[in-house]
Scaffold this motif. Structure first.
Motif, PDB file in Angstrom:
ATOM      1  N   UNK A   1       0.862  -1.182   0.000  1.00 58.37           N
ATOM      2  CA  UNK A   1       0.000   0.000   0.000  1.00 58.37           C
ATOM      3  C   UNK A   1       0.896   1.228   0.000  1.00 58.37           C
ATOM      4  N   UNK A   2       0.691   2.106  -0.982  1.00 55.24           N
ATOM      5  CA  UNK A   2       1.493   3.326  -1.085  1.00 55.24           C
ATOM      6  C   UNK A   2       0.754   4.493  -0.446  1.00 55.24           C
ATOM      7  N   UNK A   3       1.471   5.283   0.330  1.00 55.66           N
ATOM      8  CA  UNK A   3       0.963   6.530   0.900  1.00 55.66           C
ATOM      9  C   UNK A   3       1.579   7.683   0.116  1.00 55.66           C
ATOM     10  N   UNK A   4       0.770   8.627  -0.323  1.00 60.95           N
ATOM     11  CA  UNK A   4       1.279   9.831  -0.959  1.00 60.95           C
ATOM     12  C   UNK A   4       0.958  10.985  -0.022  1.00 60.95           C
TER      13      UNK A   4
ATOM     14  N   UNK B   1      -1.610  12.370   4.952  1.00 63.16           N
ATOM     15  CA  UNK B   1      -1.704  11.561   3.732  1.00 63.16           C
ATOM     16  C   UNK B   1      -2.727  12.143   2.760  1.00 63.16           C
ATOM     17  N   UNK B   2      -2.276  12.478   1.563  1.00 65.54           N
ATOM     18  CA  UNK B   2      -3.199  12.973   0.533  1.00 65.54           C
ATOM     19  C   UNK B   2      -4.105  11.845   0.077  1.00 65.54           C
ATOM     20  N   UNK B   3      -3.510  10.686  -0.169  1.00 70.85           N
ATOM     21  CA  UNK B   3      -4.274   9.507  -0.590  1.00 70.85           C
ATOM     22  C   UNK B   3      -3.391   8.280  -0.523  1.00 70.85           C
TER      23      UNK B   3
ATOM     24  N   UNK C   1       4.225  15.287  -1.021  1.00 69.89           N
ATOM     25  CA  UNK C   1       4.380  14.847  -2.409  1.00 69.89           C
ATOM     26  C   UNK C   1       5.128  13.547  -2.558  1.00 69.89           C
ATOM     27  N   UNK C   2       5.826  13.110  -1.507  1.00 73.33           N
ATOM     28  CA  UNK C   2       6.593  11.876  -1.610  1.00 73.33           C
ATOM     29  C   UNK C   2       5.689  10.645  -1.561  1.00 73.33           C
ATOM     30  N   UNK C   3       6.153   9.595  -2.246  1.00 71.22           N
ATOM     31  CA  UNK C   3       5.516   8.275  -2.197  1.00 71.22           C
ATOM     32  C   UNK C   3       6.197   7.470  -1.105  1.00 71.22           C
ATOM     33  N   UNK C   4       5.400   6.880  -0.213  1.00 71.42           N
ATOM     34  CA  UNK C   4       5.957   6.022   0.837  1.00 71.42           C
ATOM     35  C   UNK C   4       5.384   4.621   0.654  1.00 71.42           C
ATOM     36  N   UNK C   5       6.240   3.665   0.321  1.00 70.25           N
ATOM     37  CA  UNK C   5       5.819   2.269   0.228  1.00 70.25           C
ATOM     38  C   UNK C   5       5.889   1.677   1.631  1.00 70.25           C
ATOM     39  N   UNK C   6       4.737   1.241   2.139  1.00 72.32           N
ATOM     40  CA  UNK C   6       4.616   0.959   3.571  1.00 72.32           C
ATOM     41  C   UNK C   6       4.990  -0.464   3.988  1.00 72.32           C
ATOM     42  N   UNK C   7       5.433  -1.286   3.045  1.00 75.42           N
ATOM     43  CA  UNK C   7       5.884  -2.623   3.418  1.00 75.42           C
ATOM     44  C   UNK C   7       5.103  -3.725   2.720  1.00 75.42           C
ATOM     45  N   UNK C   8       5.781  -4.834   2.450  1.00 72.81           N
ATOM     46  CA  UNK C   8       5.174  -5.948   1.720  1.00 72.81           C
ATOM     47  C   UNK C   8       4.098  -6.622   2.556  1.00 72.81           C
TER      48      UNK C   8
END
Length: 263
Positions: A111-114, A133-135, A228-235
């Motif tokens: 799940x990506x957090x922007x 979190x924008x989305x 504005x950054x994308x955060x990949x929250x883990x597999x």
């Protein structure tokens, strides 16, 4: 910092840079340098990222690894790790990746957090993350390792930018207030066949907990998670090996799907 540590960090940086340029994997860094500490590995990572930024690449986000208890036990650690996402790592949804551009890729659904606001540790909470979190969006991370046969310890993967390769973000955009993140179910398909399943709760109990951990950890290095950054929250489940001709699709309850192919 002692001269010995400075030398060790520099050599780790040079070995990883050499691996990337030659497209030849290297033995575990911790075999070459058994005294390599986690903090030194992060210093090497920052040096690698700094060199790439100087060469014109842009930091577009961060990734969090080792968020599952299973992976932490495998590497004998009790916390996640992190790496940087660069603009050159992003692949469009339903895009194609040349396998020869990578070393030994594996695919994970995440799940990506922007972000819409900066997050500055050390006291960031889950509530702070949700408010900033924008989305969220469905994502695939293609993890990769410059270490031969994935024979990694925590220090190896940290130095190697948390075993980063590439990433894909789906087109769907959802407000965090609309969804119970821990209950999101992810199904990962390889060539149309279901290969594994995971839930939002599989990453430290809540994906936003991972993002909060990251913001707080980064404060130790005076690094901020930026709007504005994308955060990949883990597999959300185990990584699956990718080979030429493979197509991966991750379907997420409530937030859609994302896909990538290899050739």
């Amino acid at each position: 910092m002692s001269n010995q540590v400075i030398h060790r960090v520099q050599r780790v940086y040079e070995l990883l840079k050499q691996a990337e340029e030659s497209k030849k994997s290297i033995p575990p860094l911790t075999e070459t340098y058994p005294d390599l500490k986690i903090d030194e590995a992060y210093q090497a990572q920052l040096q690698i990222i700094g060199q790439k930024v100087q060469a014109g690449q842009k930091i577009v986000g961060k990734k969090i690894g080792l968020t599952s208890v299973t992976m932490q036990k495998l590497l004998g650690v009790d916390q996640p790790d992190y790496g940087h996402l660069l603009d050159t790592m992003e692949v469009s949804n339903q895009g194609t990746i040349l396998l020869d551009d990578l070393f030994q890729p594996k695919v994970e659904g995440e799940i990506a957090f922007i972000l819409s606001k900066d997050l500055t540790g050390p006291n960031v909470t889950v509530e702070d993350v949700l408010a900033a979190t924008a989305y969220i969006a469905p994502a695939l991370e293609i993890v990769d390792s410059r270490i031969t046969d994935w024979k990694i310890t925590l220090a190896d993967t940290v130095a190697d930018n948390a075993s980063s390769g590439m990433f894909v973000i789906g087109e769907e955009r959802y407000a965090v207030s609309d969804i119970d993140l821990p209950s999101i179910e992810m199904k990962l398909f390889k060539n149309g066949e279901l290969v594994n399943t995971g839930y939002g709760s599989d990453v430290l109990g809540h994906p936003a907990t991972c993002v909060a951990w990251l913001a707080n950890k980064l404060s130790e290095y005076n690094v901020v998670l930026k709007a504005g950054e994308v955060i990949l929250s883990g597999a959300l489940s185990a990584a699956v090996v990718a080979e030429k001709g493979d197509r991966f699709t991750a379907g997420f309850s409530h937030i859609g799907k994302v896909e990538v192919s290899f050739k």
